[in-house]
Write a protein that holds these residues in place. Structure first.
Motif, PDB file in Angstrom:
ATOM      1  N   GLY A 135       0.821  -1.212   0.000  1.00  0.00           N
ATOM      2  CA  GLY A 135       0.000   0.000   0.000  1.00  0.00           C
ATOM      3  C   GLY A 135       0.852   1.257   0.000  1.00  0.00           C
ATOM      4  N   GLY A 136       1.952   1.236   0.741  1.00  0.00           N
ATOM      5  CA  GLY A 136       2.853   2.383   0.760  1.00  0.00           C
ATOM      6  C   GLY A 136       3.510   2.619  -0.583  1.00  0.00           C
ATOM      7  N   ILE A 177       2.251   1.814  -3.552  1.00  0.00           N
ATOM      8  CA  ILE A 177       1.235   2.382  -4.446  1.00  0.00           C
ATOM      9  C   ILE A 177       1.010   3.860  -4.134  1.00  0.00           C
ATOM     10  CG2 ILE A 177      -1.192   2.272  -5.132  1.00  0.00           C
ATOM     11  CD1 ILE A 177       0.537  -0.016  -6.190  1.00  0.00           C
ATOM     12  N   ALA A 178       0.946   4.188  -2.836  1.00  0.00           N
ATOM     13  CA  ALA A 178       0.743   5.590  -2.439  1.00  0.00           C
ATOM     14  C   ALA A 178       1.908   6.463  -2.882  1.00  0.00           C
ATOM     15  CB  ALA A 178       0.566   5.674  -0.923  1.00  0.00           C
ATOM     16  N   GLN A 179       3.129   5.917  -2.866  1.00  0.00           N
ATOM     17  CA  GLN A 179       4.286   6.678  -3.326  1.00  0.00           C
ATOM     18  C   GLN A 179       4.198   6.935  -4.826  1.00  0.00           C
ATOM     19  OE1 GLN A 179       8.148   4.741  -3.498  1.00  0.00           O
ATOM     20  NE2 GLN A 179       9.097   6.515  -2.527  1.00  0.00           N
ATOM     21  N   ILE A 180       3.773   5.938  -5.590  1.00  0.00           N
ATOM     22  CA  ILE A 180       3.612   6.113  -7.038  1.00  0.00           C
ATOM     23  C   ILE A 180       2.584   7.205  -7.342  1.00  0.00           C
ATOM     24  CG2 ILE A 180       2.773   4.994  -9.156  1.00  0.00           C
ATOM     25  CD1 ILE A 180       3.966   2.402  -8.150  1.00  0.00           C
ATOM     26  N   LEU A 181       1.527   7.257  -6.496  1.00  0.00           N
ATOM     27  CA  LEU A 181       0.455   8.236  -6.688  1.00  0.00           C
ATOM     28  C   LEU A 181       0.789   9.589  -6.066  1.00  0.00           C
ATOM     29  CD1 LEU A 181      -2.631   5.935  -5.984  1.00  0.00           C
ATOM     30  CD2 LEU A 181      -1.732   6.663  -8.212  1.00  0.00           C
ATOM     31  N   HIS A 182       1.999   9.712  -5.483  1.00  0.00           N
ATOM     32  CA  HIS A 182       2.478  10.963  -4.887  1.00  0.00           C
ATOM     33  C   HIS A 182       1.582  11.432  -3.738  1.00  0.00           C
ATOM     34  CE1 HIS A 182       5.514  11.376  -7.999  1.00  0.00           C
ATOM     35  NE2 HIS A 182       4.580  11.178  -8.919  1.00  0.00           N
ATOM     36  N   PHE A 183       1.122  10.488  -2.914  1.00  0.00           N
ATOM     37  CA  PHE A 183       0.356  10.845  -1.737  1.00  0.00           C
ATOM     38  C   PHE A 183       1.297  11.432  -0.679  1.00  0.00           C
ATOM     39  CE2 PHE A 183      -3.552   7.817  -2.033  1.00  0.00           C
ATOM     40  CZ  PHE A 183      -3.903   8.434  -3.217  1.00  0.00           C
ATOM     41  N   PRO A 184       0.773  12.323   0.172  1.00  0.00           N
ATOM     42  CA  PRO A 184       1.595  12.806   1.293  1.00  0.00           C
ATOM     43  C   PRO A 184       1.810  11.681   2.294  1.00  0.00           C
ATOM     44  CG  PRO A 184      -0.661  13.579   1.509  1.00  0.00           C
ATOM     45  CD  PRO A 184      -0.560  12.934   0.158  1.00  0.00           C
ATOM     46  N   LEU A 185       2.983  11.652   2.905  1.00  0.00           N
ATOM     47  CA  LEU A 185       3.354  10.618   3.871  1.00  0.00           C
ATOM     48  C   LEU A 185       2.953   9.249   3.339  1.00  0.00           C
ATOM     49  CD1 LEU A 185       4.725  10.816   6.634  1.00  0.00           C
ATOM     50  CD2 LEU A 185       2.485  10.570   7.677  1.00  0.00           C
ATOM     51  N   PRO A 186       3.430   8.864   2.137  1.00  0.00           N
ATOM     52  CA  PRO A 186       2.874   7.717   1.416  1.00  0.00           C
ATOM     53  C   PRO A 186       2.992   6.387   2.134  1.00  0.00           C
ATOM     54  CG  PRO A 186       4.943   8.417   0.416  1.00  0.00           C
ATOM     55  CD  PRO A 186       4.576   9.476   1.417  1.00  0.00           C
ATOM     56  N   PHE A 187       4.133   6.117   2.770  1.00  0.00           N
ATOM     57  CA  PHE A 187       4.305   4.791   3.350  1.00  0.00           C
ATOM     58  C   PHE A 187       3.459   4.587   4.604  1.00  0.00           C
ATOM     59  CE2 PHE A 187       8.035   5.064   0.632  1.00  0.00           C
ATOM     60  CZ  PHE A 187       7.979   3.822   0.018  1.00  0.00           C
ATOM     61  N   GLY A 203      -0.450   4.996   3.038  1.00  0.00           N
ATOM     62  CA  GLY A 203      -0.754   3.862   2.176  1.00  0.00           C
ATOM     63  C   GLY A 203      -0.856   2.572   2.959  1.00  0.00           C
ATOM     64  N   SER A 204       0.034   2.388   3.914  1.00  0.00           N
ATOM     65  CA  SER A 204      -0.005   1.202   4.756  1.00  0.00           C
ATOM     66  C   SER A 204      -1.274   1.162   5.595  1.00  0.00           C
ATOM     67  CB  SER A 204       1.230   1.173   5.665  1.00  0.00           C
ATOM     68  OG  SER A 204       1.182   0.089   6.560  1.00  0.00           O
ATOM     69  N   LEU A 205      -1.643   2.313   6.154  1.00  0.00           N
ATOM     70  CA  LEU A 205      -2.849   2.385   6.982  1.00  0.00           C
ATOM     71  C   LEU A 205      -4.094   1.995   6.181  1.00  0.00           C
ATOM     72  CD1 LEU A 205      -3.662   5.175   9.522  1.00  0.00           C
ATOM     73  CD2 LEU A 205      -5.416   4.393   7.946  1.00  0.00           C
ATOM     74  N   VAL A 206      -4.245   2.573   4.992  1.00  0.00           N
ATOM     75  CA  VAL A 206      -5.421   2.294   4.172  1.00  0.00           C
ATOM     76  C   VAL A 206      -5.448   0.824   3.732  1.00  0.00           C
ATOM     77  CG1 VAL A 206      -6.573   2.822   1.987  1.00  0.00           C
ATOM     78  CG2 VAL A 206      -5.629   4.677   3.382  1.00  0.00           C
ATOM     79  N   GLN A 236       7.545   3.676   8.940  1.00  0.00           N
ATOM     80  CA  GLN A 236       6.236   4.238   8.643  1.00  0.00           C
ATOM     81  C   GLN A 236       5.257   3.150   8.207  1.00  0.00           C
ATOM     82  OE1 GLN A 236       6.918   7.372   5.810  1.00  0.00           O
ATOM     83  NE2 GLN A 236       7.834   8.732   7.320  1.00  0.00           N
ATOM     84  N   VAL A 237       5.733   2.163   7.465  1.00  0.00           N
ATOM     85  CA  VAL A 237       4.868   1.053   7.038  1.00  0.00           C
ATOM     86  C   VAL A 237       4.358   0.285   8.258  1.00  0.00           C
ATOM     87  CG1 VAL A 237       4.878  -1.222   5.935  1.00  0.00           C
ATOM     88  CG2 VAL A 237       5.803   0.750   4.722  1.00  0.00           C
TER      89      VAL A 237
END
Length: 354
Positions: free
Chosen positions: A19-20, A22-32, A35-38, A246-247
């Motif tokens: 999840g982290g 994927i979130a990094q690829i999508l340029h989410f804030p605090l991705p790891f 993304g891990s939480l979601v 963070q993950v």
């Protein structure tokens, strides 16, 4: 831990890592972390039957990685920052007022718009102290699933909306979405890891002995600040190590959200948006006043009041060419003020009101 618990924990950490990524690829804030939480929240909901009965994410594992995050933040403290502390009296006073106003406004939102019971509304509305709010709320009879959801939504909304809003204002990405990190060491540099571990362990012991708020984080943070500010050592660590931390933290938090259904999430998200909007509005008013009193830029003051993740706000500050430890100091003070307020109300007010 049983074999089943170990395998379940490993599975959720791997899911959080995916999840982290994927979130990094999508340029989410605090991705790891986000993304891990979601990912783990979805996984624990969709595959609830595959989880061993009574399973809880091992807090000892979470504690280790949370301590590393604390060391990472504390390492940003410098002698130059300490010289600024006397000048921060006005902003520290404003944050103490902010905590009271934000908590009171949030209680009204969750109680009278959201329809939550008094205890759930009260502990859902705290502008900080996530773990303390959950623990005290559970003891007071609050709906723990709803309380946990609202506290996590506060963090998620702030660490998502504030960097995006500032990115639009500045015309360029800020925070973790800009690729900036608090790590300085190369991926293969382990020369300072032993000092990071020792500092983290010392901070955990210190935080627990002194009963610091959020001691798993603040103890290592203060220990690292002492090491860094006095020049006793260098606390750099590879960026991948911070991402792994963070993950794991995101996975442990996401597990608490598993089982919530769509209607409850939509209702909570709407209330969370109202709550975060109120808190950011109060923070903006204080920031506009403090610009004249402190001479600090408006954007730095605003992220100092934003009641979200300490790490992401520090990264935003770094991308704005400001010392992240200056912002972190304000967030730690916000947490301290929140815990003091909860302790006072829990002892003198709560038995007659909630």
């Amino acid at each position: 831990m049983t074999r089943a618990s170990i395998l379940t924990t490993l599975a959720f950490v791997l899911l959080g890592g995916f999840g982290g990524y994927i979130a990094q690829i999508l340029h989410f804030p605090l991705p790891f972390m986000l993304g891990s939480l979601v990912a783990t929240a979805l996984g624990s909901t969709l595959f609830a039957r595959a989880i061993p009965e009574g399973y809880l994410f091992p807090q000892q594992v979470r504690l280790i990685f949370l301590a590393v995050i604390g060391v990472m933040i504390g390492a940003q403290v410098s002698p130059e920052l300490l010289e600024l502390l006397p000048a921060m009296l006005a902003s520290f006073t404003a944050i103490a007022l902010f905590v009271g106003l934000a908590h009171g406004g949030n209680y009204l939102i969750f109680r009278y718009i959201g329809g939550y019971d008094p205890a759930t509304a009260f502990y859902s509305g705290t502008p900080g102290g996530l773990m303390e709010s959950i623990a005290l709320g559970e003891a007071a009879g609050a709906d723990i699933a709803t309380l946990t959801m609202q506290q996590f939504l506060r963090i998620i909304l702030v660490i998502s909306l504030v960097p995006v809003g500032l990115s639009l204002w500045m015309g360029a990405p800020v925070g973790s979405a800009s690729g900036i990190t608090l790590a300085h060491a190369s991926p293969s540099d382990f020369s300072h890891v032993h000092l990071v571990v020792l500092t983290g362990l010392a901070g955990i012991v210190l935080g627990k002995l002194l009963h610091l708020p959020a001691w798993q984080l603040t103890g290592p943070l203060f220990a690292a600040a002492a090491v860094s500010a006095t020049g006793l050592g260098v606390l750099d660590m590879p960026n991948w190590m911070i991402s792994v931390c963070q993950v794991v933290i995101g996975a442990s938090l996401g597990m608490r959200l598993g089982g919530l259904r769509g209607r409850a999430m939509l209702h909570g998200t709407w209330l969370g948006i109202l709550s975060v909007g109120l808190m950011l509005g109060i923070g903006l008013v204080f920031s506009l006043i403090l610009v004249r009193l402190t001479g600090q830029p408006l954007d730095i003051l605003l992220i100092s009041f934003a009641p979200g993740g300490v790490t992401e706000m520090a990264l935003v500050a770094l991308s704005l060419n400001a010392n992240p430890a200056l912002v972190t100091a304000h967030h730690i003070w916000r947490i301290i003020m929140t815990v003091i307020e909860l302790a006072f109300i829990g002892r003198y007010v709560q038995p007659r009101v909630l």
